[in-house]
Motif scaffolding. Structure first.
Motif, PDB file in Angstrom:
ATOM      1  N   LEU A 139       0.541  -1.678  -0.001  1.00  0.00           N
ATOM      2  CA  LEU A 139       0.137   0.060   0.366  1.00  0.00           C
ATOM      3  C   LEU A 139       0.805   1.471  -0.234  1.00  0.00           C
ATOM      4  O   LEU A 139       1.875   1.755   0.690  1.00  0.00           O
ATOM      5  CB  LEU A 139      -1.314   0.123   1.227  1.00  0.00           C
ATOM      6  CG  LEU A 139      -1.855   1.302   0.826  1.00  0.00           C
ATOM      7  CD1 LEU A 139      -2.829   0.717   0.000  1.00  0.00           C
ATOM      8  CD2 LEU A 139      -2.993   1.314   2.401  1.00  0.00           C
ATOM      9  N   PHE A 153      -1.843   0.106  -4.903  1.00  0.00           N
ATOM     10  CA  PHE A 153      -1.654  -1.077  -4.039  1.00  0.00           C
ATOM     11  C   PHE A 153      -2.050  -2.522  -5.280  1.00  0.00           C
ATOM     12  O   PHE A 153      -2.017  -2.213  -6.290  1.00  0.00           O
ATOM     13  CB  PHE A 153      -2.969  -1.034  -2.848  1.00  0.00           C
ATOM     14  CG  PHE A 153      -4.501  -1.352  -3.452  1.00  0.00           C
ATOM     15  CD1 PHE A 153      -5.306  -2.150  -4.446  1.00  0.00           C
ATOM     16  CD2 PHE A 153      -5.213  -0.331  -3.696  1.00  0.00           C
ATOM     17  CE1 PHE A 153      -5.947  -2.487  -4.767  1.00  0.00           C
ATOM     18  CE2 PHE A 153      -6.511  -0.104  -4.285  1.00  0.00           C
ATOM     19  CZ  PHE A 153      -6.725  -1.225  -4.860  1.00  0.00           C
ATOM     20  N   ILE A 206      -9.291   2.454   5.376  1.00  0.00           N
ATOM     21  CA  ILE A 206      -7.893   2.152   5.369  1.00  0.00           C
ATOM     22  C   ILE A 206      -7.846   1.426   6.654  1.00  0.00           C
ATOM     23  O   ILE A 206      -7.611   2.126   7.261  1.00  0.00           O
ATOM     24  CB  ILE A 206      -7.037   2.783   5.227  1.00  0.00           C
ATOM     25  CG1 ILE A 206      -6.730   3.664   3.854  1.00  0.00           C
ATOM     26  CG2 ILE A 206      -5.402   2.393   4.972  1.00  0.00           C
ATOM     27  CD1 ILE A 206      -6.017   4.385   3.424  1.00  0.00           C
TER      28      ILE A 206
END
Length: 212
Positions: A139, A153, A206
């Motif tokens: 990421l 990602f 996230i």
């Protein structure tokens, strides 16, 4: 109808919120909306209370929330939409981050190829899902030349780049580090951007799994 969901996304949309989570009983995605056109949820609408509490507080990621809905109201690009009622949302404790692994989705791809958007004309039928919770590698967080929050990602050995990010915690995360070897992401397909007739793929939340 009543459903209890664990909140997995609460991102800013038109100065209010786009909220989504999974039904704790069925593990199906639920996106609370304020009307049949997929209207945003205001801060007041998303506040939580508990029977007898006499006050309310802001809903947050991983809160378990009991919501009464008026109807299922899918759109061609968001089949998970449910219109909320006026009954206040009730908090039903909070889930541990460990629950994320039991909620993961495993789509073959992310709405087609590795582009950060999909043309409206390529959505020939209502899509099966506009929300995914996926495990990713490598990421990378950054701001582009226009000051927009962006994410790259790797998923299923495919590199995905230039995804927009609406996670309110993006700035805090990038101040700590901009690269992480493992993470869980909540992805959403955004509304139609009429200028190019495309729906953009968005990183709504996230969940960092390590600090490497």
């Amino acid at each position: 109808m009543k459903k209890t969901i664990v909140i997995l996304a609460k991102s800013i949309k038109h100065q209010h919120f786009c909220i989504a989570g999974k039904d704790l009983e069925t593990r199906q995605w639920i996106r609370p909306v304020s009307n049949k056109d997929g209207g945003i949820i205001t801060r007041e609408q998303s506040k939580l209370t508990f029977q007898g509490a006499g006050y309310s507080w802001d809903s947050k990621i991983l809160h378990n929330v009991e919501i009464y809905f008026l109807s299922h109201s899918p759109l061609y690009f968001q089949p998970e939409n449910y219109v909320i009622s006026e009954i206040p949302w009730q908090q039903r404790y909070k889930s541990s981050p460990d629950i994320l692994f039991s909620l993961l989705d495993n789509p073959k791809d992310l709405w087609g190829n590795n582009s950060c958007k999909i043309n409206r004309n390529d959505i020939r039928n209502p899509i099966e899902a506009s929300l995914y919770l996926i495990y990713v590698n490598n990421l990378f967080l950054y701001w582009n030349e226009f000051g927009k929050r962006k994410v790259c990602f790797t998923y299923n050995n495919v590199r995905h780049e230039n995804f927009s990010c609406t996670d309110p915690n993006f700035d805090e995360l990038i101040r700590k580090n901009n690269q992480f070897s493992q993470a869980i992401l909540c992805l959403s397909l955004g509304e139609l951007f009429v200028q190019d007739n495309c729906h953009y793929k968005i990183v709504a939340t996230i969940f960092i799994q390590d600090d490497q």
